[in-house]
Design a protein around this motif. Structure first.
Motif, PDB file in Angstrom:
ATOM      1  N   SER A 161       0.760  -1.217   0.089  1.00 20.29           N
ATOM      2  CA  SER A 161      -0.133   0.097  -0.049  1.00 20.29           C
ATOM      3  C   SER A 161       0.815   1.232   0.091  1.00 20.29           C
ATOM      4  CB  SER A 161      -0.957  -0.054   1.270  1.00 20.29           C
ATOM      5  OG  SER A 161      -1.756   1.060   1.384  1.00 20.29           O
ATOM      6  N   PRO A 162       1.765   1.518   1.013  1.00 22.92           N
ATOM      7  CA  PRO A 162       2.534   2.630   0.990  1.00 22.92           C
ATOM      8  C   PRO A 162       3.556   2.830  -0.316  1.00 22.92           C
ATOM      9  CG  PRO A 162       3.457   1.343   2.307  1.00 22.92           C
ATOM     10  CD  PRO A 162       2.048   0.440   1.770  1.00 22.92           C
ATOM     11  N   ASP A 163       3.877   1.867  -1.090  1.00 21.64           N
ATOM     12  CA  ASP A 163       4.958   1.966  -2.017  1.00 21.64           C
ATOM     13  C   ASP A 163       4.806   1.022  -2.787  1.00 21.64           C
ATOM     14  OD1 ASP A 163       7.217   2.639  -3.733  1.00 21.64           O
ATOM     15  OD2 ASP A 163       8.038   3.865  -2.315  1.00 21.64           O
ATOM     16  N   PRO A 164       3.987   0.732  -4.089  1.00 18.11           N
ATOM     17  CA  PRO A 164       3.778  -0.294  -4.798  1.00 18.11           C
ATOM     18  C   PRO A 164       5.057  -0.423  -5.520  1.00 18.11           C
ATOM     19  CG  PRO A 164       1.849   1.165  -5.066  1.00 18.11           C
ATOM     20  CD  PRO A 164       2.775   1.736  -4.155  1.00 18.11           C
ATOM     21  N   GLY A 165       5.770   0.374  -6.021  1.00 22.17           N
ATOM     22  CA  GLY A 165       6.973   0.249  -6.926  1.00 22.17           C
ATOM     23  C   GLY A 165       8.029  -0.277  -6.025  1.00 22.17           C
ATOM     24  N   MET A 166       8.350   0.256  -4.650  1.00 25.64           N
ATOM     25  CA  MET A 166       9.231  -0.380  -3.909  1.00 25.64           C
ATOM     26  C   MET A 166       8.624  -2.016  -3.607  1.00 25.64           C
ATOM     27  SD  MET A 166      11.032   0.833  -0.595  1.00 25.64           S
ATOM     28  CE  MET A 166      11.535   2.554  -1.063  1.00 25.64           C
ATOM     29  N   ALA A 167       7.476  -2.229  -3.427  1.00 25.10           N
ATOM     30  CA  ALA A 167       6.888  -3.428  -3.293  1.00 25.10           C
ATOM     31  C   ALA A 167       7.201  -4.538  -4.177  1.00 25.10           C
ATOM     32  CB  ALA A 167       5.513  -3.463  -3.028  1.00 25.10           C
ATOM     33  N   ALA A 168       7.166  -4.158  -5.588  1.00 26.98           N
ATOM     34  CA  ALA A 168       7.485  -4.864  -6.573  1.00 26.98           C
ATOM     35  C   ALA A 168       9.013  -4.971  -6.736  1.00 26.98           C
ATOM     36  CB  ALA A 168       7.042  -4.070  -7.920  1.00 26.98           C
ATOM     37  N   LEU A 280      17.375   0.685  -0.689  1.00 24.89           N
ATOM     38  CA  LEU A 280      16.206   1.530  -1.473  1.00 24.89           C
ATOM     39  C   LEU A 280      15.879   2.679  -0.670  1.00 24.89           C
ATOM     40  CD1 LEU A 280      14.135  -1.486  -2.797  1.00 24.89           C
ATOM     41  CD2 LEU A 280      15.999  -0.257  -3.953  1.00 24.89           C
ATOM     42  N   TRP A 281      15.577   3.864  -1.061  1.00 25.37           N
ATOM     43  CA  TRP A 281      15.272   4.742  -0.344  1.00 25.37           C
ATOM     44  C   TRP A 281      14.307   5.684  -0.957  1.00 25.37           C
ATOM     45  CZ3 TRP A 281      13.790   6.676   3.969  1.00 25.37           C
ATOM     46  CH2 TRP A 281      13.648   8.365   4.324  1.00 25.37           C
ATOM     47  N   SER A 282      13.001   6.017  -0.517  1.00 22.96           N
ATOM     48  CA  SER A 282      12.245   7.129  -1.038  1.00 22.96           C
ATOM     49  C   SER A 282      12.228   8.396  -0.319  1.00 22.96           C
ATOM     50  CB  SER A 282      10.775   6.703  -1.339  1.00 22.96           C
ATOM     51  OG  SER A 282      10.029   7.655  -1.748  1.00 22.96           O
TER      52      SER A 282
END
Length: 319
Positions: A161-168, A280-282
């Protein structure tokens, strides 16, 4: 933006999470770690069991580690000076182990931080400009940023939920399972070596009692290779024990003595694949990931990943 990130939550208090926490604390950040385990160790765990022959210990996760980079080598030198690590030549000229158990360095690191054990983080909740952790006890206090220092599969679930791109990105990584058998014997096994590799279903076997600082009876740790572990992931423990002890007996060329203790442990997330990033960092979401699944399946990779994420979070460049 990094100047406002003063209160950081780290989910996962293994080596990568503790490495990140140490770096963040040195930069003046307030860090709180959360871990579902009962105590420190993670894949550097040590299990101690009472038997009729006394206490026996098993390093049933990572068997040893190497220290080739400057930062981690300096840390291992510090551990050695404090009696927390020692060379183990049976596994090779570069091999080190924690002393008196593999979890000793992680335990010492955790004592220097605020860690909440036995705490399952169910989801990450955005609350205005802050993050809160949803746990069985409710919502945590607010944090400026969240770090996930978890196996890829667990990180992917929390990131959906919070970061689909990082989840992928996390979901694309795979972690091999490992069945492990721990056995203690009344007498020394008639094997000329203390370590074995690739013996039938055994990917690795080690005379745990040969490691520096270990005491107690003859103790062996047997780890199945990843393919066999994956194929037998849901097998009963008795089946795993019979298979791996059978391979050890065949290698010895004689029946094993009856063990005074035998247990099996299933690691669903044991050996990570080789990744392409250290961390990884957003900056926009104030959300990051670290762990060996991002850089490689070694203890040192976990340490380097945690340090790298701390540098990204604080805006400090690294070597």
């Amino acid at each position: 933006m990094s100047q406002t990130l003063n209160r950081i939550a780290i989910v996962g208090a293994g080596l990568s999470g503790l490495s990140c926490a140490a770096q963040l604390s040195r930069s003046g950040r307030e860090v709180q770690l959360f871990d579902k385990a009962r105590g420190p160790g993670g894949r550097m765990s040590t299990r101690r069991v009472e038997t009729a022959l006394g206490t026996v210990s098993f390093d049933h996760g990572a068997q040893y580690f190497t220290a080739r980079g400057g930062s981690f080598r300096a840390e291992v030198d510090r551990w050695a000076a404090e009696g927390l690590a020692a060379p183990w030549l049976s596994a090779g000229p570069e091999a080190w182990v924690g002393a008196p158990g593999m979890n000793a360095p992680v335990k010492a690191l955790a004592e220097g931080h605020s860690v909440t054990w036995n705490m399952v983080v169910e989801s990450l909740v955005r609350d205005g400009g802050a993050w809160r952790l949803k746990t069985p006890e409710g919502l945590s206090a607010p944090f400026d940023a969240v770090v996930l220092a978890l196996p890829a599969e667990q990180a992917a679930a929390l990131l959906q939920s919070p970061d689909p791109g990082m989840a992928a990105r996390a979901a694309a990584s795979s972690t091999a399972p490992c069945w492990t058998v721990m056995a203690a014997f009344e007498s020394r096994l008639d094997l000329e070596v203390d370590t074995l590799r690739d013996e039938g279903r055994l990917g690795w076997a080690a005379r745990n009692s040969s490691k520096p600082g270990r005491q107690g009876p003859e103790a062996w740790v047997l780890q199945a290779d990843p393919d066999w572990s994956r194929e037998h992931l849901e097998a009963p423990a008795e089946t795993v024990i019979e298979a791996l002890l059978g391979d050890l007996a065949r290698r010895m060329g004689a029946p094993l003595p009856d063990p005074v203790l035998v247990q099996a442990h299933r690691w669903r997330y044991a050996r990570s694949s080789v990744g392409e990033d250290l961390a990884l960092w957003s900056a926009d979401r104030r959300l990051g990931c670290c762990g060996d699944w991002l850089s490689g399946p070694r203890i040192e990779c976990a340490w380097d990943s945690g340090e790298a994420l701390a540098r990204l979070l604080t805006g400090v460049s690294g070597a």
